[in-house]
Design a protein around this motif. Structure first.
Motif, PDB file in Angstrom:
ATOM      1  N   ARG A 251       4.699  38.461  20.211  1.00  0.00           N
ATOM      2  CA  ARG A 251       5.386  37.166  20.136  1.00  0.00           C
ATOM      3  C   ARG A 251       4.370  36.051  19.862  1.00  0.00           C
ATOM      4  O   ARG A 251       4.597  35.194  19.017  1.00  0.00           O
ATOM      5  N   GLN A 252       3.255  36.075  20.558  1.00  0.00           N
ATOM      6  CA  GLN A 252       2.231  35.039  20.377  1.00  0.00           C
ATOM      7  C   GLN A 252       1.669  35.079  18.959  1.00  0.00           C
ATOM      8  O   GLN A 252       1.493  34.038  18.319  1.00  0.00           O
ATOM      9  N   THR A 253       1.434  36.261  18.461  1.00  0.00           N
ATOM     10  CA  THR A 253       0.922  36.416  17.091  1.00  0.00           C
ATOM     11  C   THR A 253       1.927  35.855  16.085  1.00  0.00           C
ATOM     12  O   THR A 253       1.545  35.133  15.158  1.00  0.00           O
ATOM     13  N   LEU A 254       3.202  36.178  16.302  1.00  0.00           N
ATOM     14  CA  LEU A 254       4.238  35.684  15.389  1.00  0.00           C
ATOM     15  C   LEU A 254       4.378  34.165  15.475  1.00  0.00           C
ATOM     16  O   LEU A 254       4.575  33.494  14.452  1.00  0.00           O
ATOM     17  N   LEU A 255       4.265  33.614  16.680  1.00  0.00           N
ATOM     18  CA  LEU A 255       4.349  32.153  16.830  1.00  0.00           C
ATOM     19  C   LEU A 255       3.189  31.462  16.122  1.00  0.00           C
ATOM     20  O   LEU A 255       3.366  30.416  15.479  1.00  0.00           O
ATOM     21  N   GLU A 256       2.003  32.045  16.225  1.00  0.00           N
ATOM     22  CA  GLU A 256       0.835  31.481  15.528  1.00  0.00           C
ATOM     23  C   GLU A 256       1.034  31.561  14.015  1.00  0.00           C
ATOM     24  O   GLU A 256       0.715  30.623  13.282  1.00  0.00           O
ATOM     25  N   LYS A 257       1.560  32.689  13.568  1.00  0.00           N
ATOM     26  CA  LYS A 257       1.820  32.858  12.136  1.00  0.00           C
ATOM     27  C   LYS A 257       2.850  31.842  11.661  1.00  0.00           C
ATOM     28  O   LYS A 257       2.713  31.244  10.586  1.00  0.00           O
ATOM     29  N   LYS A 258       3.878  31.619  12.477  1.00  0.00           N
ATOM     30  CA  LYS A 258       4.918  30.655  12.120  1.00  0.00           C
ATOM     31  C   LYS A 258       4.321  29.255  12.004  1.00  0.00           C
ATOM     32  O   LYS A 258       4.643  28.515  11.059  1.00  0.00           O
ATOM     33  N   GLN A 259       3.472  28.879  12.935  1.00  0.00           N
ATOM     34  CA  GLN A 259       2.837  27.550  12.889  1.00  0.00           C
ATOM     35  C   GLN A 259       2.011  27.390  11.617  1.00  0.00           C
ATOM     36  O   GLN A 259       2.049  26.343  10.965  1.00  0.00           O
ATOM     37  N   LEU A 260       1.263  28.423  11.271  1.00  0.00           N
ATOM     38  CA  LEU A 260       0.455  28.389  10.053  1.00  0.00           C
ATOM     39  C   LEU A 260       1.350  28.252   8.825  1.00  0.00           C
ATOM     40  O   LEU A 260       1.080  27.436   7.931  1.00  0.00           O
ATOM     41  N   LEU A 261       2.431  29.021   8.786  1.00  0.00           N
ATOM     42  CA  LEU A 261       3.361  28.950   7.649  1.00  0.00           C
ATOM     43  C   LEU A 261       4.042  27.585   7.570  1.00  0.00           C
ATOM     44  O   LEU A 261       4.247  27.056   6.471  1.00  0.00           O
TER      45      LEU A 261
END
Length: 177
Positions: free
Chosen positions: A88-98
């Motif tokens: 979840r944390q990895t996906l949230l970081e990826k979402k912020q970057l996107l």
């Protein structure tokens, strides 16, 4: 399964029709560019070509980022509600970057739109009203065709995935018979 197959067939036909529209618009773009090359200075031609290339790249970038954001959101929604999950944390970081990349791409799009006005102004001194109408139509259609093409590709991909999942889910039932 038949319903999904029919839907995919209709989407395939729509994609074929869209390809014909794209070919026609590309031909219009070639004619407009030929007129620009014929009537304008080399610097003006280069501005036209740069604008058209940038329009393509920026729209494709925006659509790609939107697709990636949607996939990340879907992945986040499918995760269990464990807030400590590393995934979840990895996906949230990826979402912020996107999201930041999407914001940057929107700024690029605004810049391209401003340059469209500048290119139009430059061309308005050299081209006829019909040529300018062709330029405007070409640019408008180029944008909408890129968006429509991406949407159709996404719908076809989703339909194919749904059909594959449905077929997989039915396989064990058929083997028991």
């Amino acid at each position: 399964m038949r319903s999904l197959s029919r839907k995919l067939k209709v989407l395939g036909e729509a994609q074929q029709s869209l390809q014909e529209d794209i070919v026609e618009n590309v031909a219009l773009g070639v004619r407009v560019e030929a007129r620009v090359q014929q009537l304008c200075q080399p610097k003006q031609l280069e501005k036209f070509r740069t604008f058209v290339g940038d329009l393509d790249r920026v729209l494709s970038l925006l659509l790609s980022l939107l697709g990636r954001l949607a996939r990340v959101d879907n992945a986040l929604n499918s995760l269990e509600d464990d807030p400590a999950a590393k995934e979840r944390q990895t996906l949230l970081e990826k979402k912020q970057l996107l999201l930041q990349q999407h914001k940057d791409a929107e700024e690029l799009k605004e810049s391209v739109e401003r340059r469209q006005c500048l290119v139009y102004d430059i061309l308005s001194f050299q081209l006829t009203n019909d040529d300018l109408d062709d330029f405007t139509h070409f640019v408008k259609m180029k944008s909408s065709l890129i968006v429509e093409q991406r949407n159709l590709e996404d719908k076809i991909k989703l339909g194919e995935e749904q059909l594959a999942c449905l077929m997989d889910s039915l396989q064990p039932k058929h083997s028991r018979s």
